[in-house]
Scaffold this motif. Structure first.
Motif, short mmCIF file in Angstrom:
data_model
loop_
_atom_site.label_atom_id
_atom_site.label_comp_id
_atom_site.label_asym_id
_atom_site.label_seq_id
_atom_site.Cartn_x
_atom_site.Cartn_y
_atom_site.Cartn_z
N LYS A 140 -10.28 -5.68 -13.52
CA LYS A 140 -10.15 -4.72 -13.08
C LYS A 140 -9.16 -4.25 -12.18
CE LYS A 140 -12.91 -0.48 -10.29
NZ LYS A 140 -13.85 -0.60 -9.89
N PRO A 141 -8.71 -3.63 -12.12
CA PRO A 141 -7.14 -3.38 -11.55
C PRO A 141 -7.55 -3.26 -9.90
CG PRO A 141 -6.81 -1.81 -13.06
CD PRO A 141 -7.75 -2.04 -12.83
N LEU A 142 -6.50 -3.81 -9.03
CA LEU A 142 -6.43 -4.18 -7.68
C LEU A 142 -6.64 -2.79 -6.42
CD1 LEU A 142 -6.97 -5.67 -4.96
CD2 LEU A 142 -4.30 -6.05 -5.23
N PHE A 143 -5.95 -1.67 -7.42
CA PHE A 143 -5.67 -0.67 -7.01
C PHE A 143 -6.18 0.66 -8.02
CE2 PHE A 143 -2.38 -2.64 -4.80
CZ PHE A 143 -2.61 -2.25 -2.94
N ASP A 144 -6.67 1.32 -7.43
CA ASP A 144 -6.95 2.94 -8.81
C ASP A 144 -5.40 2.78 -8.66
OD1 ASP A 144 -8.12 5.24 -9.97
OD2 ASP A 144 -9.42 5.05 -8.57
N ARG B 295 0.42 -1.31 -0.08
CA ARG B 295 0.21 -0.22 -0.11
C ARG B 295 1.13 0.88 0.45
NH1 ARG B 295 -2.98 -2.82 4.22
NH2 ARG B 295 -4.64 -3.69 3.46
N ASN B 296 2.25 1.15 0.78
CA ASN B 296 3.10 2.25 0.94
C ASN B 296 3.46 2.50 -0.47
OD1 ASN B 296 3.12 3.93 3.29
ND2 ASN B 296 2.83 1.64 4.18
N ILE B 297 4.11 1.65 -1.46
CA ILE B 297 4.90 1.42 -2.33
C ILE B 297 4.03 1.87 -4.11
CG2 ILE B 297 6.13 0.08 -4.06
CD1 ILE B 297 7.80 -1.22 -1.29
N VAL B 298 2.71 1.55 -3.68
CA VAL B 298 2.09 1.26 -5.61
C VAL B 298 1.87 2.57 -5.96
CG1 VAL B 298 0.00 1.35 -5.87
CG2 VAL B 298 0.88 -0.62 -5.54
N ILE C 220 -0.39 2.47 -20.60
CA ILE C 220 -1.72 2.20 -21.38
C ILE C 220 -3.10 1.56 -21.17
CG2 ILE C 220 -2.65 3.31 -23.73
CD1 ILE C 220 -0.75 4.73 -22.56
N LYS C 221 -2.44 0.24 -21.28
CA LYS C 221 -3.88 -0.74 -21.26
C LYS C 221 -4.32 -0.61 -19.51
CE LYS C 221 -2.86 -4.99 -21.90
NZ LYS C 221 -2.31 -6.72 -21.92
N THR C 222 -3.56 -0.44 -18.66
CA THR C 222 -4.18 0.00 -17.17
C THR C 222 -5.05 0.70 -17.51
OG1 THR C 222 -2.27 -1.10 -16.40
CG2 THR C 222 -3.44 0.46 -14.85
N TYR C 223 -4.26 2.34 -18.15
CA TYR C 223 -5.10 3.23 -18.26
C TYR C 223 -6.66 3.19 -18.73
CZ TYR C 223 -1.73 6.74 -16.07
OH TYR C 223 -0.58 6.64 -15.29
N LEU C 224 -6.17 2.39 -19.93
CA LEU C 224 -7.11 2.38 -20.47
C LEU C 224 -8.49 1.52 -19.82
CD1 LEU C 224 -5.89 1.19 -24.31
CD2 LEU C 224 -7.17 3.60 -23.67
N LEU C 225 -8.54 0.93 -19.15
CA LEU C 225 -9.28 0.39 -17.87
C LEU C 225 -9.65 0.92 -17.27
CD1 LEU C 225 -7.03 -3.35 -17.55
CD2 LEU C 225 -8.99 -3.09 -18.81
N SER C 226 -9.12 2.61 -16.89
CA SER C 226 -9.80 2.95 -16.24
C SER C 226 -11.24 4.41 -16.79
CB SER C 226 -8.87 3.93 -15.20
OG SER C 226 -8.35 2.93 -14.91
N LEU C 227 -11.45 4.04 -17.98
CA LEU C 227 -12.36 4.92 -18.98
C LEU C 227 -13.36 4.80 -18.36
CD1 LEU C 227 -10.61 4.83 -22.33
CD2 LEU C 227 -10.42 6.59 -20.73
N ASN C 228 -14.80 5.88 -18.23
CA ASN C 228 -15.70 5.74 -17.50
C ASN C 228 -16.19 5.41 -19.64
OD1 ASN C 228 -15.86 8.20 -19.20
ND2 ASN C 228 -15.74 8.89 -16.56
#
Length: 381
Positions: free
Chosen positions: A82-86, A35-38, A55-63
């Motif tokens: 969906k990623p574990l962290f935002d 949690r401190n390193i991410v 880029i793949k991770t960011y695309l998963l965050s699009l609404n």
């Protein structure tokens, strides 16, 4: 065993923020370390966004709305879980040039037929649309933006999102944008937001003349490090000649912004110039005696605000000397002159007035050289 406080862990891990392999190894130790390193790994991911995985991770965050902008282009979104962290919430810097590089890498590898070898105009348009969606998402989700760098002209929607951030947050310290319409509603709101949130330590607004009909020769920079606002016009172009009475550079205050009418507090002129480098008067060489190359500044009458010519008719009869070159010295000299609030030039300057820097020389052989000039207005609202 006593657990190490998160504050101490964060301080320790921040010393390794450029050592990704070390941080990634530490991230696997336990949940607390993770949690401190991410947030450290993702505050400026790999420094430049160029990695396809980012880029793949960011695309998963699009609404839904941001994804809808991409639907007409047949872009296939990643179907990863969906990623574990935002991760996007930790982003502290957006540099759209590097973002473009990452998008192109992703398209070339996973764009499902959309590659650099596709039709160039279509390819570049798709890159811009994806970039616009990702920037909108990052502006929406990032909690602590410190640096924003848009090298391409931004659209109104992104500008409004940036304005909202400036109104609610004091975190942005470096802002560099290319926006060519400060007279628009969005442009005025940007200036007003920056006036209320004067925390940026560095700010550039490129390609803008604030309504001056002169093309885009000059470069405009706003600065908020002083107790008041300032706007700077730069021109970098070498020019010389004899019998000169030529308008070299111009600048102007905005006519108004939402917060009110700007009031000029002082004007600062800086330029680099020199004399022709020889004369028949050795006793005066290296001094200011009998130097016939100099610069003047004046307010250009409104009827002459078409600045494409050299303004011969109806020129202002009131000019003020801002520099004189040393007699027969060919080395470049830097001149600086400040007009304070009690000077007639500053007192008579009205919002929307255009100030011009003229370079002068007279007599055969007396040639004035100039290569750079800066006109800086300080004002309050």
């Amino acid at each position: 065993m006593i657990a190490i406080p998160n504050e101490c862990l964060s301080e320790i891990f921040n010393n390794f923020q450029d050592c990704y392999k070390i941080l990634f190894s530490c991230l696997l130790v336990n949940r607390q370390w993770c949690r401190n390193i991410v947030p450290i790994l993702w505050n400026n991911p790999l420094k430049d966004f160029r990695d396809v995985r980012i880029i793949k991770t960011y695309l998963l965050s699009l609404n839904a709305e941001e994804q809808a902008q991409l639907s007409p282009f047949g872009i296939m979104f990643p179907n990863d879980p969906k990623p574990l962290f935002d991760y996007t919430a930790y982003t502290t810097s957006i540099v759209d040039y590097n973002l473009c590089e990452g998008i192109k890498n992703w398209l070339d590898g996973e764009g499902r037929g959309i590659t650099y070898y596709s039709k160039y105009d279509d390819y570049e348009r798709i890159v811009r649309v994806i970039k616009s969606s990702l920037i909108s998402m990052l502006l929406r989700k990032s909690k602590n933006l410190k640096l924003v760098d848009f090298y391409e002209t931004v659209n109104d929607k992104i500008m409004m999102a940036l304005v909202e951030i400036l109104y609610r947050s004091a975190a942005i310290k470096n802002l560099n944008i290319c926006f060519d319409n400060l007279e628009s509603k969005e442009g005025k709101m940007l200036v007003e937001a920056l006036h209320r949130n004067i925390t940026p330590e560095y700010l550039r607004i490129n390609d803008n003349q604030l309504g001056i009909n002169e093309g885009r020769t000059n470069y405009v920079k706003f600065d908020f490090t002083e107790p008041w606002l300032s706007v700077t016009y730069n021109k970098n172009e070498e020019y010389h000649g004899i019998y000169l009475n030529s308008l070299y550079a111009t600048g102007s205050l905005p006519t108004s912004i939402d917060g009110g009418i700007p009031k000029c507090k002082k004007i600062e002129i800086t330029c680099e110039s020199h004399d022709q480098g020889w004369s028949s008067y050795p006793q005066d060489q290296g001094t200011y005696n009998n130097s016939w190359t100099w610069g003047e500044i004046s307010i250009i009458p409104n009827q002459n605000n078409d600045l494409r010519g050299h303004l011969i008719e109806n020129e202002s009869t009131t000019r003020y000397n801002v520099y004189t070159n040393k007699h027969a010295v060919k080395d470049w000299q830097t001149h600086n002159f400040v007009f304070l609030s009690d000077h007639p030039l500053v007192q008579s300057l009205q919002p929307g007035d255009i100030v011009g820097l003229y370079i002068r020389s007279c007599y055969p052989g007396w040639c004035n050289y100039i290569k750079r000039a800066e006109i800086k207005f300080y004002y309050t609202v």
